[in-house]
Design a protein around this motif. Sequence first.
Motif, mmCIF file in Angstrom:
data_model
loop_
_atom_site.group_PDB
_atom_site.id
_atom_site.type_symbol
_atom_site.label_atom_id
_atom_site.label_comp_id
_atom_site.label_asym_id
_atom_site.label_seq_id
_atom_site.Cartn_x
_atom_site.Cartn_y
_atom_site.Cartn_z
ATOM 1 N N PRO A 1 53.150 -80.651 24.997
ATOM 2 C CA PRO A 1 54.054 -81.702 25.497
ATOM 3 C C PRO A 1 54.817 -81.234 26.727
ATOM 4 O O PRO A 1 55.043 -80.038 26.923
ATOM 5 C CB PRO A 1 54.994 -81.955 24.311
ATOM 6 C CG PRO A 1 54.944 -80.702 23.496
ATOM 7 C CD PRO A 1 53.548 -80.180 23.650
ATOM 8 N N ARG A 2 55.210 -82.178 27.542
ATOM 9 C CA ARG A 2 55.957 -81.855 28.755
ATOM 10 C C ARG A 2 57.313 -81.264 28.376
ATOM 11 O O ARG A 2 58.065 -81.859 27.609
ATOM 12 C CB ARG A 2 56.155 -83.115 29.596
ATOM 13 C CG ARG A 2 56.824 -82.859 30.939
ATOM 14 C CD ARG A 2 56.969 -84.152 31.725
ATOM 15 N NE ARG A 2 57.598 -83.930 33.020
ATOM 16 C CZ ARG A 2 56.969 -83.553 34.107
ATOM 17 N NH1 ARG A 2 55.643 -83.371 34.065
ATOM 18 N NH2 ARG A 2 57.602 -83.376 35.246
ATOM 19 N N PRO A 3 57.664 -80.087 28.893
ATOM 20 C CA PRO A 3 58.950 -79.465 28.517
ATOM 21 C C PRO A 3 60.114 -80.215 29.141
ATOM 22 O O PRO A 3 59.974 -80.866 30.185
ATOM 23 C CB PRO A 3 58.832 -78.052 29.072
ATOM 24 C CG PRO A 3 57.890 -78.173 30.230
ATOM 25 C CD PRO A 3 56.905 -79.251 29.843
ATOM 26 N N PRO A 4 61.308 -80.134 28.530
ATOM 27 C CA PRO A 4 62.500 -80.745 29.136
ATOM 28 C C PRO A 4 62.899 -80.008 30.404
ATOM 29 O O PRO A 4 62.445 -78.899 30.673
ATOM 30 C CB PRO A 4 63.559 -80.615 28.037
ATOM 31 C CG PRO A 4 63.100 -79.456 27.210
ATOM 32 C CD PRO A 4 61.603 -79.486 27.243
ATOM 33 N N ARG B 1 71.167 -75.370 33.193
ATOM 34 C CA ARG B 1 71.835 -74.514 34.173
ATOM 35 C C ARG B 1 71.727 -73.038 33.786
ATOM 36 O O ARG B 1 71.472 -72.172 34.646
ATOM 37 C CB ARG B 1 73.295 -74.919 34.289
ATOM 38 C CG ARG B 1 74.116 -74.078 35.261
ATOM 39 C CD ARG B 1 75.560 -74.558 35.283
ATOM 40 N NE ARG B 1 76.125 -74.523 33.940
ATOM 41 C CZ ARG B 1 77.266 -75.121 33.619
ATOM 42 N NH1 ARG B 1 77.924 -75.813 34.513
ATOM 43 N NH2 ARG B 1 77.731 -75.038 32.382
ATOM 44 N N THR B 2 71.890 -72.741 32.520
ATOM 45 C CA THR B 2 71.805 -71.353 32.061
ATOM 46 C C THR B 2 70.417 -70.782 32.306
ATOM 47 O O THR B 2 70.274 -69.623 32.717
ATOM 48 C CB THR B 2 72.149 -71.274 30.562
ATOM 49 O OG1 THR B 2 73.447 -71.819 30.349
ATOM 50 C CG2 THR B 2 72.126 -69.839 30.075
ATOM 51 N N GLU B 3 69.392 -71.575 32.072
ATOM 52 C CA GLU B 3 68.016 -71.111 32.298
ATOM 53 C C GLU B 3 67.762 -70.856 33.777
ATOM 54 O O GLU B 3 67.071 -69.892 34.146
ATOM 55 C CB GLU B 3 67.044 -72.145 31.740
ATOM 56 C CG GLU B 3 67.121 -72.264 30.228
ATOM 57 C CD GLU B 3 66.355 -73.465 29.696
ATOM 58 O OE1 GLU B 3 65.778 -73.366 28.603
ATOM 59 O OE2 GLU B 3 66.344 -74.513 30.380
ATOM 60 N N GLN C 1 60.336 -77.793 20.640
ATOM 61 C CA GLN C 1 60.979 -79.084 20.836
ATOM 62 C C GLN C 1 61.127 -79.852 19.524
ATOM 63 O O GLN C 1 62.025 -80.685 19.388
ATOM 64 C CB GLN C 1 60.179 -79.923 21.836
ATOM 65 C CG GLN C 1 60.152 -79.333 23.241
ATOM 66 C CD GLN C 1 59.478 -80.249 24.239
ATOM 67 O OE1 GLN C 1 59.617 -81.473 24.183
ATOM 68 N NE2 GLN C 1 58.702 -79.672 25.149
ATOM 69 N N GLN C 2 60.250 -79.583 18.569
ATOM 70 C CA GLN C 2 60.302 -80.276 17.281
ATOM 71 C C GLN C 2 61.199 -79.523 16.301
ATOM 72 O O GLN C 2 61.219 -78.284 16.273
ATOM 73 C CB GLN C 2 58.890 -80.411 16.690
ATOM 74 C CG GLN C 2 57.915 -81.150 17.587
ATOM 75 C CD GLN C 2 58.351 -82.577 17.866
ATOM 76 O OE1 GLN C 2 58.844 -83.278 16.983
ATOM 77 N NE2 GLN C 2 58.168 -83.014 19.111
#
Length: 472
Positions: free
Chosen positions: A93-96, A100-102, A151-152
């Motif tokens: 799945p497409r990541p979010p 900012r921290t990343e 993500q799940q």
Amino acid sequence: MPIALPLALIFGLVFGVLIWLLPALKVLVLMVGIAAAVTVVRQPMRGLLLFAVLATFLPYSTVQIGLRTTVSEALLLLVWASILAQGLFSNLPRPPRLLRTEKLLLALMAFSALPFIIGQVTVNADGNGPVNWVRWLLNLSALFLVRRLLQQAKAREQLVCGLLLGTLLLLLLSIPVFLKNGSATAMTPILEKLGYGGIAVLGDSLSALANRMGSPWMHPNVTGGAMALLLPLAFCFGLTRSGWQRNLGLAVALLGAAGLLLSGSRGALLSLLIVLIWVARQRVPYTGRMLMGGFVLGALLLMSYPPLQDRLLTLFTSNDASTSVRVDEYSHFPAAMAMFPFGIGFKVDPPVPGTGLWGISNLWLNYIYKIGVPGMLLFVAVIWSWWRETRVPGVAIQLNRDNALWLGSGAGLSAALISGLFDHYFSFTQVLIALFWLLLGLNLHEARRLRLKAGAAAPRVTPDSPPSGIQP
């Protein structure tokens, strides 16, 4: 079927030749390893779960893949290779979007190239700087696996179960061995059979710490740091789950508390105590009972185990050797900054041999030692951004199933950062920092999920509103 038959014939031919040339046991191990690698490439989530178990149970068991590295780091590398392969076919799945921290962590990773190059030129010592740098970057990359694979909600639950299962196995191995032999060195022959390298050096270093519990983390202080990182998560997870998950969480919390005391890591113990008192002031349910239970357990261990009495009593004496060493490290630290203003890079760990300098037992200052003041400031920016994105307002927290992972991982990370005032292990220690950044990524995305959930329930909520489960 058309591709399965040729592959079966090829693998059958290859393994037939290997059985003819190599001992059967080696061929069997090779077959299992290839099967596991193929499984991880097809399903990277399984590789991450296997990493969670092995990184908390046998973090420094090694494997030869062209160069000697830990199995845990090899699994991380394989998971990323799987993600890249799956990305070619759009199977994930497409990541979010990056938080900012990343983004700040990516900036820190990019900046580290400068002190790496300077260290390669200015530090005159034996060491494989490129490999050490890549391994450090690989450990930090564990944070980004959260947005790609977790993500799940089910996946996040499975990851936590894997972390707790590995920790439980470590405690079930370490505590009985220590209670039977009463020495940290009793672990060395066991670790040698489990694939650990440098056992002779390990045995020499543990001989001075013989009255403290040994573990697969090798050094008692590292064991204490790992327990401080994971115990709050185990406690919150166990309280809010049912069945075997509840038993797993509470078992790790209870045995981990005993393991922390037996390891004799005063910095980890103090940092965890500070975090628990802070959480209790937030009126989190059961925290007061946990503090009382910890005091009772500690009192029982103190009465039955004299070496623990001696270890804790050194907190109140002026002639403690480890405290004296730390004071000397601080007094010599300006000389190290003057000699290496841009850090020593990744060729060796502090202190640099032949310079007469001292090391430093402080997470924050160790960043200066390795990658200079700008590197430390970038690390501080990452931590400050994380705290801003996941901070807890000064209001009551209602612990529940929905926010248990957020609260438990946040408390553990806070304990790890406080322990950094006394030890440096969460800065550049392989595998342990991978767990740290993995939990930080989990905490970030749990906080983001809870904010979005709270926003959906109350559209007028401001961006600084507390996560779900916090009552104003």
